[in-house]
Design a protein around this motif. Structure first.
Motif, PDB file in Angstrom:
ATOM      1  N   PHE A   1       0.882  -1.168   0.000  1.00 47.49           N
ATOM      2  CA  PHE A   1       0.000   0.000   0.000  1.00 47.49           C
ATOM      3  C   PHE A   1       0.913   1.209   0.000  1.00 47.49           C
ATOM      4  O   PHE A   1       1.704   1.398   0.925  1.00 47.49           O
ATOM      5  N   THR A   2       0.813   2.026  -1.050  1.00 51.62           N
ATOM      6  CA  THR A   2       1.790   3.087  -1.258  1.00 51.62           C
ATOM      7  C   THR A   2       1.129   4.439  -1.450  1.00 51.62           C
ATOM      8  O   THR A   2       0.177   4.569  -2.222  1.00 51.62           O
ATOM      9  N   ILE A   3       1.668   5.420  -0.754  1.00 52.83           N
ATOM     10  CA  ILE A   3       1.315   6.814  -0.982  1.00 52.83           C
ATOM     11  C   ILE A   3       2.613   7.613  -1.031  1.00 52.83           C
ATOM     12  O   ILE A   3       3.473   7.448  -0.163  1.00 52.83           O
ATOM     13  N   VAL A   4       2.760   8.437  -2.063  1.00 48.02           N
ATOM     14  CA  VAL A   4       3.873   9.387  -2.062  1.00 48.02           C
ATOM     15  C   VAL A   4       3.312  10.738  -1.637  1.00 48.02           C
ATOM     16  O   VAL A   4       2.280  11.185  -2.142  1.00 48.02           O
ATOM     17  N   LEU A   5       3.977  11.345  -0.692  1.00 46.49           N
ATOM     18  CA  LEU A   5       3.531  12.630  -0.174  1.00 46.49           C
ATOM     19  C   LEU A   5       3.661  13.698  -1.252  1.00 46.49           C
ATOM     20  O   LEU A   5       4.739  13.847  -1.837  1.00 46.49           O
ATOM     21  N   PRO A   6       2.597  14.435  -1.574  1.00 47.34           N
ATOM     22  CA  PRO A   6       2.783  15.594  -2.455  1.00 47.34           C
ATOM     23  C   PRO A   6       3.850  16.497  -1.856  1.00 47.34           C
ATOM     24  O   PRO A   6       3.677  16.994  -0.735  1.00 47.34           O
ATOM     25  N   PRO A   7       4.990  16.671  -2.552  1.00 49.92           N
ATOM     26  CA  PRO A   7       6.141  17.312  -1.887  1.00 49.92           C
ATOM     27  C   PRO A   7       5.902  18.788  -1.608  1.00 49.92           C
ATOM     28  O   PRO A   7       5.701  19.573  -2.551  1.00 49.92           O
ATOM     29  N   PRO A   8       5.904  19.188  -0.345  1.00 49.04           N
ATOM     30  CA  PRO A   8       5.768  20.614  -0.042  1.00 49.04           C
ATOM     31  C   PRO A   8       7.015  21.374  -0.465  1.00 49.04           C
ATOM     32  O   PRO A   8       8.096  20.799  -0.594  1.00 49.04           O
ATOM     33  N   ASN A   9       6.864  22.664  -0.683  1.00 48.69           N
ATOM     34  CA  ASN A   9       8.005  23.493  -1.059  1.00 48.69           C
ATOM     35  C   ASN A   9       9.024  23.549   0.071  1.00 48.69           C
ATOM     36  O   ASN A   9       8.665  23.638   1.255  1.00 48.69           O
ATOM     37  N   VAL A  10      10.297  23.544  -0.309  1.00 49.16           N
ATOM     38  CA  VAL A  10      11.366  23.520   0.684  1.00 49.16           C
ATOM     39  C   VAL A  10      11.332  24.761   1.559  1.00 49.16           C
ATOM     40  O   VAL A  10      11.804  24.747   2.695  1.00 49.16           O
ATOM     41  N   ASN A  11      10.776  25.854   1.048  1.00 48.01           N
ATOM     42  CA  ASN A  11      10.702  27.092   1.824  1.00 48.01           C
ATOM     43  C   ASN A  11       9.349  27.252   2.506  1.00 48.01           C
ATOM     44  O   ASN A  11       9.040  28.314   3.016  1.00 48.01           O
ATOM     45  N   GLY A  12       8.530  26.198   2.499  1.00 50.92           N
ATOM     46  CA  GLY A  12       7.165  26.338   2.984  1.00 50.92           C
ATOM     47  C   GLY A  12       7.013  26.036   4.464  1.00 50.92           C
ATOM     48  O   GLY A  12       7.945  25.614   5.152  1.00 50.92           O
ATOM     49  N   SER A  13       5.829  26.273   4.954  1.00 47.40           N
ATOM     50  CA  SER A  13       5.442  25.891   6.312  1.00 47.40           C
ATOM     51  C   SER A  13       4.044  25.312   6.251  1.00 47.40           C
ATOM     52  O   SER A  13       3.316  25.499   5.279  1.00 47.40           O
ATOM     53  N   LEU A  14       3.693  24.604   7.280  1.00 45.98           N
ATOM     54  CA  LEU A  14       2.429  23.875   7.306  1.00 45.98           C
ATOM     55  C   LEU A  14       1.245  24.841   7.313  1.00 45.98           C
ATOM     56  O   LEU A  14       1.157  25.711   8.180  1.00 45.98           O
ATOM     57  N   HIS A  15       0.358  24.710   6.332  1.00 45.63           N
ATOM     58  CA  HIS A  15      -0.897  25.455   6.368  1.00 45.63           C
ATOM     59  C   HIS A  15      -2.046  24.451   6.426  1.00 45.63           C
ATOM     60  O   HIS A  15      -1.836  23.238   6.405  1.00 45.63           O
ATOM     61  N   MET A  16      -3.267  24.953   6.511  1.00 43.76           N
ATOM     62  CA  MET A  16      -4.404  24.064   6.721  1.00 43.76           C
ATOM     63  C   MET A  16      -4.606  23.083   5.570  1.00 43.76           C
ATOM     64  O   MET A  16      -5.064  21.962   5.770  1.00 43.76           O
ATOM     65  N   GLY A  17      -4.273  23.521   4.352  1.00 47.30           N
ATOM     66  CA  GLY A  17      -4.368  22.592   3.228  1.00 47.30           C
ATOM     67  C   GLY A  17      -3.427  21.417   3.394  1.00 47.30           C
ATOM     68  O   GLY A  17      -3.802  20.262   3.155  1.00 47.30           O
ATOM     69  N   HIS A  18      -2.172  21.698   3.813  1.00 43.68           N
ATOM     70  CA  HIS A  18      -1.229  20.614   4.109  1.00 43.68           C
ATOM     71  C   HIS A  18      -1.784  19.725   5.219  1.00 43.68           C
ATOM     72  O   HIS A  18      -1.741  18.496   5.132  1.00 43.68           O
ATOM     73  N   ALA A  19      -2.239  20.368   6.298  1.00 44.33           N
ATOM     74  CA  ALA A  19      -2.704  19.596   7.452  1.00 44.33           C
ATOM     75  C   ALA A  19      -3.836  18.654   7.064  1.00 44.33           C
ATOM     76  O   ALA A  19      -3.901  17.516   7.535  1.00 44.33           O
ATOM     77  N   LEU A  20      -4.728  19.110   6.193  1.00 50.96           N
ATOM     78  CA  LEU A  20      -5.814  18.250   5.719  1.00 50.96           C
ATOM     79  C   LEU A  20      -5.258  17.082   4.918  1.00 50.96           C
ATOM     80  O   LEU A  20      -5.598  15.915   5.174  1.00 50.96           O
ATOM     81  N   ASP A  21      -4.429  17.383   3.915  1.00 51.32           N
ATOM     82  CA  ASP A  21      -3.825  16.325   3.099  1.00 51.32           C
ATOM     83  C   ASP A  21      -3.151  15.279   3.976  1.00 51.32           C
ATOM     84  O   ASP A  21      -3.352  14.070   3.813  1.00 51.32           O
TER      85      ASP A  21
END
Length: 880
Positions: A46-66
């Motif tokens: 069972f495999t999921i690859v994380l949609p890669p966040p930007n290296v300069n980013g920080s956690l926002h609600m969209g990330h937290a939901l994903d």
């Protein structure tokens, strides 16, 4: 605590404090290797690859939901016996990261050009080492069960090799080419932009109508960008527009320039819009560019990369926004302005990184020929290799992939994957693969551009597993199982991954399933944004309410494809749910709840036991069905209400009575097994509090590697009995009786915990005689002793007959205070009745109001009338 139940020892503190527990629990999971996948395992993958966040980013609600949804999926599958890989990593985020480092350099008084290309790229790597990846630490806060041993970065050596390999293959197959086309250009970042990097907004501008030519050869065009007229090379009209038929094939003079330009006929022109004639500026408008190609028009650029006018004349050297009013003024002076409309709202593209207005610009760029790739991406969904959830969003996917335009992939940046093409002194062009030596010698140089970030992230599902080599990870974990992302990047990222995955992996799709959720909005349904000030920081929620509460709030809002509204009170409610679960579990353990004893045989169970176990079996089945269909909101809502309403509010209260009886040990076993199962079901969504409670209850190693309830691949938990219709009916009757008594007590002004003497009778109560102790305990009723005298009574209808409940409330209430409270309530009800009757008696209102509004007012009137009758009766019954 019940009188006869022995108190047990537990290491659980009195209250659940996330700040004291979450970090330690997460570190223990990682140290134990629970999240590390084994490519040699014989378990199904069972495999999921994380949609890669930007290296300069920080956690926002969209990330937290994903991340919450992905973590829930992987935790459940791991418990079900799958070999789970959730692969993390980051995207180098070309423009965004370069901008950050350039701003840092500007503060030091230098530019990237002062450092040179190599020096600047080295500086970005140094910045990445020091500041990049902040979001990865925040993922740990949220509880992400990712395989940290496989963390990847789109600029690391392996992925860079994959990017160069993909470029070379596409180039050799004729699917990458270099050509002049209109692109989105940022005059501040000095680079081409992809569509995803352009934000559109309705901006105020002006619409100016300009007369080209004179007399019978005059023609009027309208534009919001008067400065681009310096680059006009034609005026276009529709071939069937009789107003201009006499002008087609002739020339008109272009004002301010002295040039003469043709009038051409083109079907692109809408004769119903404006004057039906449009100016054609092929180098500064994508539609004009296509008209120019069809008619062989010249395509002069009139601006440089800074959007400064380069055309010869008095406007040369002006910024485009300085040139605009200057040109309008010059045209007005010549009497060429026919009409001006201000303000004029129109859609304007802005660079998503710096908010600069984007300039359409003719430029020599590298492109991907997408038609065969997009066709394959559409076929993979049509033939079922990849399923889109919810299915109604598949149409949107097809609309995009079936109508996709060639994709510009070159960027005029220094940070990113350098285009692997070398140019020779005699016009040679050589594309170099990762295992090939680039040409050398005098006059050879590499293309200065880098690739669009979406090019490397489009390879993410397979480049992260070692492609182009045949690796054990690719063999085991590709295709990936699920992609979880928002519907807003279905085209920009999902379609690109589908195209590249199918091309590179011999027609094998990158995902079996694509789950698309909606966008997060505020409590009023408005899109969150910095300008509105309505954004929510998930780190703030985690600090205040805990990671579990943040996750549970997000999961309860995640309906497939639908936008979701969030409010702080919902996070507070989720925290209260965790507190309820903690208190109930701790009470049960202190009273001997255990999984050490097997579940008793059905014949040894009380009706309450059989009811809760049957309900639990149903809940397990329903939760499984919902999660298989990615119905996170429905699944978590079901778990919430079963845990709070049925387990805590009813069964736990019934168990308190049973713990005093001769079947106390059976009750402890049932309570233990029910809690065990509930904690397993909740674990994917609230992993921290459930882990702490479950290990205390069972002594087990960890819920992360515990079995999922039901029919998991490696075998389920304890067998739960089938639902018992008799027990269900009996407990349903008990709940109705107790609820009606509680409501009646409230109407009588009794405090919730206040006990009063009562007599229960009637055929319906005879059917519940075995539950009399429970009814009296739950309804706070004592026995009717000698001298009992009823002062209030209620009759409750049940399937087996009526139940008469008589209560002695004498001395139990403050008559004066209760009369005052009731009189206040009566005044409110009378006011409501007067207002609603007034509206319903107004014929003008009834004629205009929608039917649903009238129905609501009628319902309010009927409720008020019923309240008046009830309160009046209660006042009359009060002692004088």
């Amino acid at each position: 605590m019940t009188e006869n139940a022995p108190q047990q020892q537990t290491d659980l503190p009195n209250a659940w404090n996330p700040a004291d527990e979450e970090a330690g629990l997460y570190q223990r999971w990682v140290a134990a290797g629970y999240f590390t996948a084994d490519a040699a395992s014989d378990k199904p993958p069972f495999t999921i690859v994380l949609p890669p966040p930007n290296v300069n980013g920080s956690l926002h609600m969209g990330h937290a939901l994903d991340h919450t949804l992905m973590d829930a999926l992987t935790r459940r599958r791991r418990m079900q016996g799958y070999e789970v890989l959730w692969l993390p990593g980051m995207d180098h985020a070309g423009i965004a990261t370069q901008n950050v480092v350039e701003r840092e350099l500007a503060n030091e008084g230098v530019s990237r050009h002062d450092l040179g290309r190599e020096g600047f790229v080295q500086r970005v790597w140094e910045w990445k080492a020091e500041y990049g990846g902040k979001i990865l630490d925040q993922m740990r806060r949220l509880g992400d069960g990712v395989d940290w041993s496989r963390e990847r970065f789109t600029m690391d050596d392996g992925l860079s090799r994959a990017v160069q390999t993909m470029f070379k293959r596409l180039y050799d197959d004729g699917l990458i080419y270099r050509a002049e086309r209109i692109i989105n250009w940022c005059p501040r970042c000095h680079t081409a932009l992809s569509d995803i990097e352009v934000d559109h907004s309705e901006d105020e501008g002006e619409l100016v109508s300009i007369r080209y030519g004179d007399g019978d050869h005059a023609i009027v065009v309208a534009t919001t960008r008067a400065e681009t007229m310096l680059g006009d090379t034609a005026v276009a009209v529709h071939p069937d527009d009789e107003r201009y038929a006499h002008l087609v094939g002739t020339e008109v003079e272009l004002p301010l320039t002295g040039r003469r330009i043709p009038v051409v006929a083109d079907k692109h022109v809408d004769p119903e819009f404006g004057t039906g004639a449009v100016k054609v500026t092929p180098a500064h408008d994508p539609n004009d560019f296509e008209i120019g190609r069809r008619h062989g028009l010249p395509m002069p650029s009139i601006m440089d990369e800074r959007a400064v006018i380069t055309a010869h004349g008095p406007f040369e050297g002006l910024d485009r926004f300085e040139a605009r009013p200057a040109i309008v003024a010059a045209l007005r002076e010549q009497g060429r302005i026919v009409a001006e409309k201000r303000p004029y709202l129109h859609a304007v593209g802005h660079c998503s990184r710096c908010d600069t207005v984007v300039e359409p610009r003719l430029s020599l760029q590298w492109w991907v020929r997408v038609e065969p790739l997009a066709r394959a991406a559409g076929d993979a969904v049509r033939d079922g290799r990849t399923e889109i959830h919810p299915p109604e969003l598949a149409k949107r996917y097809f609309d995009w992939v079936d109508n996709m335009h060639d994709w510009t992939i070159s960027r005029q940046l220094w940070w990113g994957h350098r285009i692997p093409v070398w140019y020779g002194p005699d016009g040679e062009t050589v594309c170099v693969g990762p295992d090939e030596e680039p040409p050398s010698g005098e006059g050879w140089h590499q293309d200065p551009d880098v690739l669009d970030t979406w090019f490397s992230s489009g390879l993410w599902p397979f480049s992260t597993m070692g492609w182009p080599d045949d690796t054990a990870d690719l063999a085991k974990f590709y295709p990936t199982t699920v992609l979880v992302t928002g519907y807003d990047i279905l085209f920009f990222w999902v379609a690109r991954m589908m195209m590249f995955g199918l091309y590179a992996m011999d027609g094998r799709q990158p995902f079996d399933h694509v789950f698309l959720h909606g966008l997060i909005r505020d409590a009023n349904g408005k899109k969150m944004s910095k300008s509105r000030g309505n954004g929510i920081d998930p780190l703030d929620w985690m600090n205040r309410f805990g990671a579990d509460a943040t996750r549970f709030t997000l999961a309860r809002a995640a309906n497939p494809g639908g936008d979701m509204a969030l409010a702080e009170e919902w996070a507070a409610g989720a925290r209260n749910f965790g507190t309820k679960l903690w208190n109930a579990s701790r009470f049960a353990m202190l009273n001997g709840a255990t999984v050490a004893r097997p579940l008793p045989a059905t014949g040894e169970l009380t009706e309450a036991d059989r009811w809760i176990l049957g309900r639990l079996r149903t809940v397990v089945s329903e939760v499984d069905d919902l999660l298989e269909d990615f119905q996170f909101a429905k699944a978590t809502n079901l778990l919430y209400h079963f845990t709070w309403d049925e387990l805590c509010d009813w069964y736990l209260e019934l168990a308190k009575v049973q713990l005093s009886g001769d079947r106390a040990d059976n009750t402890r076993a049932v309570l233990g097994h029910v809690l065990d199962t509930v904690l397993r079901l909740l674990h994917p969504f609230v992993p921290f509090v459930t882990e702490r409670l479950w290990t205390a209850l069972t002594g087990g190693e960890s819920l992360v590697v515990a079995r999922w309830p039901g029919q998991a691949l490696t075998g389920g938990g304890p067998a739960l009995p089938e639902p018992d219709d008799v027990a269900d009916g009996r407990i349903t009757d008990l709940q109705k009786l107790v609820t009606e008594i509680r409501r009646f007590r409230s109407d009588q002004g009794l405090k919730p915990g206040q006990k009063v003497a009562a007599r229960l009778s009637g055929p319906g109560y005879a059917d519940l005689a075995a539950h009399e102790d429970a009814v009296r305990s739950l309804a706070r009723l004592t026995d009717a002793g000698d001298g009992f005298s009823a002062t209030a009574a209620i009759e409750v209808s049940l399937p087996a007959g009526a139940v008469q409940v008589e209560l002695d409330t004498s001395g139990a209430i403050d008559v004066a205070a209760e009369r005052k409270r009731l009189q206040k309530d009566l005044a409110v009800a009378e006011k409501e009745l007067k207002q609603t009757e007034g509206k319903l008696g107004n014929q003008a209102f009834l004629d205009k109001a929608p039917a649903e509004v009238v129905d609501k007012i009628k319902a309010r009137r009927d409720t008020a009338a019923a309240d008046i009758e009830r309160i009046t009766a209660r006042l009359a019954a009060l002692p004088s």
